[in-house]
Motif scaffolding. Structure first.
Motif, short mmCIF file in Angstrom:
data_model
loop_
_atom_site.label_atom_id
_atom_site.label_comp_id
_atom_site.label_asym_id
_atom_site.label_seq_id
_atom_site.Cartn_x
_atom_site.Cartn_y
_atom_site.Cartn_z
N ASN A 185 4.61 5.90 -5.30
CA ASN A 185 5.76 5.26 -5.30
C ASN A 185 5.91 4.95 -6.87
O ASN A 185 7.12 4.14 -7.11
CB ASN A 185 5.86 3.81 -4.53
N GLY A 186 5.41 5.50 -7.81
CA GLY A 186 5.59 5.25 -9.06
C GLY A 186 5.09 4.21 -9.78
O GLY A 186 5.19 3.93 -11.00
N LYS A 187 4.25 3.45 -9.01
CA LYS A 187 3.78 2.11 -9.50
C LYS A 187 2.27 2.50 -9.86
O LYS A 187 1.59 3.29 -9.48
CB LYS A 187 3.55 0.96 -8.45
N ILE A 210 3.48 9.35 -9.65
CA ILE A 210 2.53 9.65 -10.59
C ILE A 210 1.84 10.73 -10.17
O ILE A 210 1.06 10.62 -9.25
CB ILE A 210 1.81 8.48 -11.09
N TRP A 211 1.67 11.63 -10.65
CA TRP A 211 0.90 12.96 -10.63
C TRP A 211 -0.22 13.46 -11.50
O TRP A 211 -1.17 14.32 -11.34
CB TRP A 211 1.58 14.36 -10.17
N LYS A 234 5.56 -1.50 -12.59
CA LYS A 234 6.81 -0.64 -12.00
C LYS A 234 6.69 0.59 -12.99
O LYS A 234 7.59 0.48 -13.96
CB LYS A 234 8.10 -1.29 -11.96
N ALA A 235 5.98 1.46 -13.13
CA ALA A 235 5.68 2.44 -14.24
C ALA A 235 6.87 3.61 -14.12
O ALA A 235 7.28 3.80 -15.28
CB ALA A 235 4.46 3.08 -14.19
N HIS A 236 6.93 4.12 -13.02
CA HIS A 236 8.01 5.39 -12.83
C HIS A 236 9.20 5.28 -11.96
O HIS A 236 8.69 4.36 -10.93
CB HIS A 236 7.29 6.43 -12.80
N ALA A 288 0.72 -1.28 0.00
CA ALA A 288 0.03 0.18 0.13
C ALA A 288 1.02 1.20 0.06
O ALA A 288 1.83 1.29 0.54
CB ALA A 288 -1.02 -0.05 1.23
N ASP A 289 0.39 2.21 -0.86
CA ASP A 289 1.22 3.48 -0.59
C ASP A 289 0.03 4.47 -1.14
O ASP A 289 -0.91 4.27 -1.40
CB ASP A 289 2.19 3.54 -1.49
#
Length: 347
Positions: free
Chosen positions: A81-83, A105-106, A99-101, A60-61
């Motif tokens: 966390n970029g996922k 991610i904004w 694992k995208a970035h 979780a994040d």
């Protein structure tokens, strides 16, 4: 009228009182008021939450953005966390993760072909085929020098992006390259934009507190909308004829603008902190999320808040309406909460 006693006896989420003097008897000095009590006939209750369970390999994040894949009954979520997690709403568990970035991610949108576009603090934009479950991006776009805060599908096979580096970039998705870079008017950070139906025109909002109508092809700003006292974070259209927009700001207000008159026609107040996102619901209600941990529904005709949804324990970043009418919201508290609508009039 004892309002405190009335509030205790009536089960309402939010109330709006309007006391209006309609006459006065000068002989007795008595004042007569018209009392009007208004409330909506529905409220939202928490239905369930989506969050990785203990022992789940996907941790979780904070969840910053959510999108529904209506045909697949899935939700795509972007994390700090970029996922990217793809949730199956029928099982309420993660279908798979990407694992995208390399960092948060904004921004995240769905293209007309159902591909997902994500923008990140790692300065990249990536396009994903989440329908087939591919874990590698179909396209990766680099060129921004800061966080990518906003994305939009712009004409055929083109993508528009804006961000912390104070630029707007236009991308050719066929050639997979940037075809135009423009510095923002006033050299402001670009937090949000709305793509207008007129070719080349957009409305941008940033840290100069202004909304600017901008033609990116001619680099011309014909109109500037002044009214917010702080950074603008969200801009959406609220009418079928594209003459009215709503904007949300760090001044804790939502402003409704008439583009034909180039002015704010009214302001919605009620949040206690920054407005993080705005959406329109199918029933012509405006919905807002805020750093004050709440979600509010606004009746634009009555110009008031008709419902406040409380349940998150931290900043609420985004909200969407699902195909069945439920709402889903995401937060810094690491949860996605799905809310169901209860009709109070049928109880």
């Amino acid at each position: 009228i004892d309002f405190n006693a009335l509030l205790k006896r009536v089960n309402l989420n939010e109330m709006s009182f309007s006391l209006k003097k309609i006459s006065k008897d000068f002989n007795t000095e008595q004042q007569v008021f018209n009392f009007e009590l208004q409330w909506d006939g529905e409220e939202y209750k928490q239905k369930y939450e989506l969050r990785p369970k203990k022992g789940d390999p996907d941790k979780a994040d904070c969840v910053t953005r959510i999108i529904e894949l209506k045909n697949l009954n899935k939700i795509v979520s972007g994390l700090i966390n970029g996922k990217i997690y793809v949730w199956d709403l029928s099982t309420k568990i993660i279908d798979y993760s990407i694992k995208a970035h390399k960092s948060a991610i904004w921004s995240m949108i769905k293209l007309s072909n159902d591909y997902i576009v994500s923008g990140s603090s790692d300065k990249t934009i990536k396009i994903w085929d989440v329908v087939t479950g591919k874990s590698d991006p179909t396209i990766e776009l680099t060129g921004h020098k800061g966080t990518v805060f906003c994305l939009g599908e712009f004409e055929k096979n083109k993508l528009l992006s804006g961000g912390e580096d104070r630029t707007i970039k236009l991308w050719d998705l066929v050639g997979k390259n940037c075809i135009m870079t423009l510095k923002a008017p006033n050299n402001c950070k670009i937090n949000s934009f709305y793509i207008m139906p007129d070719p080349g025109f957009i409305i941008i909002g940033g840290d100069d507190n202004l909304l600017k109508i901008w033609n990116i092809y001619s680099n011309y700003v014909p109109k500037t909308l002044k009214g917010h006292a702080c950074t603008v974070w969200s801009i959406i259209s609220i009418g079928d004829d594209d003459t009215k927009i709503a904007s949300g700001s760090s001044d804790n207000t939502i402003k409704i603008w008439d583009l034909t008159k180039s002015k704010c026609i009214f302001t919605l107040e009620g949040h206690d902190n920054t407005i993080s996102s705005l959406k329109m619901l199918n029933n012509d209600l405006l919905i807002s999320t805020s750093w004050d941990k709440s979600i509010k529904l606004w009746d634009l005709k009555a110009r008031n808040c008709v419902s406040t949804i409380i349940g998150h324990n931290d900043i609420v970043w985004d909200v969407i309406q699902l195909r069945d009418g439920d709402l889903a919201s995401c937060s810094n508290d690491k949860k996605i909460i799905v809310w169901s609508k209860n009709d109070l009039n049928t109880n």
